[in-house]
Design an enzyme around this catalytic site. Structure first.
Site, PDB file in Angstrom:
ATOM      1  N   SER A  64      -0.433  -6.086  -3.160  1.00 20.58           N
ATOM      2  CA  SER A  64      -1.423  -4.974  -2.964  1.00 20.58           C
ATOM      3  C   SER A  64      -2.548  -5.208  -4.348  1.00 20.58           C
ATOM      4  CB  SER A  64      -1.118  -3.371  -3.053  1.00 20.58           C
ATOM      5  OG  SER A  64      -0.726  -3.364  -1.892  1.00 20.58           O
ATOM      6  N   LYS A  67      -6.075  -6.180  -3.635  1.00 20.04           N
ATOM      7  CA  LYS A  67      -7.094  -5.053  -3.232  1.00 20.04           C
ATOM      8  C   LYS A  67      -8.226  -4.986  -4.385  1.00 20.04           C
ATOM      9  CE  LYS A  67      -3.528  -2.788  -0.359  1.00 20.04           C
ATOM     10  NZ  LYS A  67      -2.637  -1.574  -0.280  1.00 20.04           N
ATOM     11  N   TYR A 191      -6.547  -9.475   5.370  1.00 26.46           N
ATOM     12  CA  TYR A 191      -5.640  -8.730   4.765  1.00 26.46           C
ATOM     13  C   TYR A 191      -4.337  -9.217   4.387  1.00 26.46           C
ATOM     14  CZ  TYR A 191      -2.736  -4.824   3.224  1.00 26.46           C
ATOM     15  OH  TYR A 191      -2.021  -3.803   2.708  1.00 26.46           O
ATOM     16  N   TYR A 243      -0.724   4.573  -5.614  1.00 30.12           N
ATOM     17  CA  TYR A 243      -0.377   5.652  -4.616  1.00 30.12           C
ATOM     18  C   TYR A 243       0.024   6.944  -4.956  1.00 30.12           C
ATOM     19  CZ  TYR A 243      -0.215   0.729  -3.115  1.00 30.12           C
ATOM     20  OH  TYR A 243      -0.294  -0.540  -2.942  1.00 30.12           O
ATOM     21  N   VAL A 261       3.960  -4.414  -3.924  1.00 28.03           N
ATOM     22  CA  VAL A 261       5.225  -4.340  -3.654  1.00 28.03           C
ATOM     23  C   VAL A 261       6.015  -5.642  -3.705  1.00 28.03           C
ATOM     24  CG1 VAL A 261       4.891  -2.833  -1.795  1.00 28.03           C
ATOM     25  CG2 VAL A 261       4.918  -4.982  -1.188  1.00 28.03           C
TER      26      VAL A 261
HETATM   27  N1  GLN Z   1       0.929  -6.094   2.016  1.00 30.81           N
HETATM   28  C1  GLN Z   1       1.546  -4.927   1.888  1.00 30.81           C
HETATM   29  C2  GLN Z   1       1.556  -4.037   2.982  1.00 30.81           C
HETATM   30  O1  GLN Z   1       0.532  -4.022   3.597  1.00 30.81           O
HETATM   31  C3  GLN Z   1       0.924  -4.464   0.478  1.00 30.81           C
HETATM   32  C4  GLN Z   1       1.537  -2.891   0.294  1.00 30.81           C
HETATM   33  C5  GLN Z   1       1.667  -2.909  -1.284  1.00 30.81           C
HETATM   34  O2  GLN Z   1       1.699  -3.832  -1.791  1.00 30.81           O
HETATM   35  N2  GLN Z   1       1.706  -1.770  -1.892  1.00 30.81           N
HETATM   36  O3  GLN Z   1       2.436  -3.405   3.369  1.00 30.81           O
END
Ligand code: GLN
Length: 309
Positions: A64, A67, A191, A243, A261
């Protein structure tokens, strides 16, 4: 003030001795096998110094954290129009939550939850094929990190596609509301691949310089985005970057940050440093346990906080 190199070295030593490390993300099978006993930290400062400790040169899945870069690119492509399709408010919900989407007519709360990042990927596809969008993401990250070696890990992208039922649900839901304008498989292709970019702490800290130094790769150096845009992206990192753990991160660290993650966190001390930390063990919100702790110690020792005078 404490000497940065000493502090970074001490933090790496302390983190490698810690027993409580959280748990590695297991819902993406390829990530489940990453050894948990790793910790890396990289700090870049305005004078161009890059301070490394621990596993700072080991590539990991940025997930993420990507992003932040796609948000930067989508804003460059369609500007403030983006805010018609995605909000700017913290969600207070897990990164893959679907509940809020129904109440808010398919418009995701912010660009850093999964739904928001999927909407940003859709925006990037305006006038472009998925391959072109991915090419521009990789080119941008290579440019800001100054490293042509940054690449996408196809195995991780495939692994996530095979098990990405929740993300597929989010995308279909938004498509039903007309928030997504391109085929769901194209949008998710972008994505999943952006999440599968592999970078080391060193590369990531360098890539974050434009956010730490008012849109520039160094103070007074080449401009990547306007000062206002860098400031706004940093504001979203602070309020939404972790988050439903964003409040706790702001409380403990006091710096804008974005987690993934894969266990990485990119954090910025405006005007002072771009910082990347990595340790694959996560807390219940999906944020790196030792990464957050290391940033807490670093911010405290260096007195780096956006709330300090
Ligand atoms: N690729 C992961 C997902 O879509 C990204 C989530 C994350 O890093 N928080 O679940």
């Amino acid at each position: 003030m404490a000497h940065l190199e000493t502090v970074v070295g001490e933090i790496a030593a302390e983190m490698s001795a810690r027993a409580e490390r959280g748990t590695v993300a297991s819902y993406i099978p390829k990530l489940a096998g990453v050894p948990i006993d790793q910790f890396g930290i990289a700090v870049t400062t305005p004078d161009g110094a890059v301070i490394l400790a621990g596993d700072a040169t080991v590539p990991f899945s940025i997930q993420s954290i990507s992003k932040v870069f796609t948000l930067t690119l989508a804003l460059g492509q369609i500007g403030d129009e983006l805010w018609k399709r995605v909000g700017k408010e913290p969600s207070g919900n897990p990164f893959n939550s679907i509940v809020q989407l129904e109440h808010e007519h398919g418009i995701p709360r912010n660009p850093f939850i999964n739904a928001g990042a999927i909407a940003v990927a859709d925006a990037m596809l305006s006038g472009h094929q998925p391959r072109e969008a991915l090419g521009s993401i990789l080119r941008f990250i290579r440019f800001v990190s100054g490293d042509e070696g940054v690449s996408m890990d196809e195995d991780v992208a495939r692994s996530e596609k095979e098990t990405g039922f929740l993300n597929t649900a989010l995308a279909n839901y938004m498509r039903a509301f007309g928030v997504l304008q391109h085929p769901v498989d194209h949008v998710l292709g972008v994505y999943f691949h952006q999440c599968a970019i592999a970078m080391s702490c060193e590369q990531l800290a360098l890539a974050g310089r434009y956010l730490a130094f008012s849109g520039r790769l160094s103070p007074g150096g080449p401009s990547v985005v306007s000062e206002e845009r860098a400031r706004r992206i940093a504001a979203l990192m602070l309020t939404c970057g972790h988050y439903d753990g964003s409040g706790d991160f702001a409380f403990r660290v006091g710096l804008p940050g974005k987690s993934g993650v894969g266990g990485g966190i990119l954090a910025i001390a405006p005007g002072k440093a771009s910082i990347a930390v990595w340790s694959p063990g996560l807390d219940r919100h999906g944020n790196s346990v030792l990464g957050s702790l290391a940033l807490e110690h670093l911010a405290k020792a260096m007195r780096w906080s956006v709330f300090a005078g």
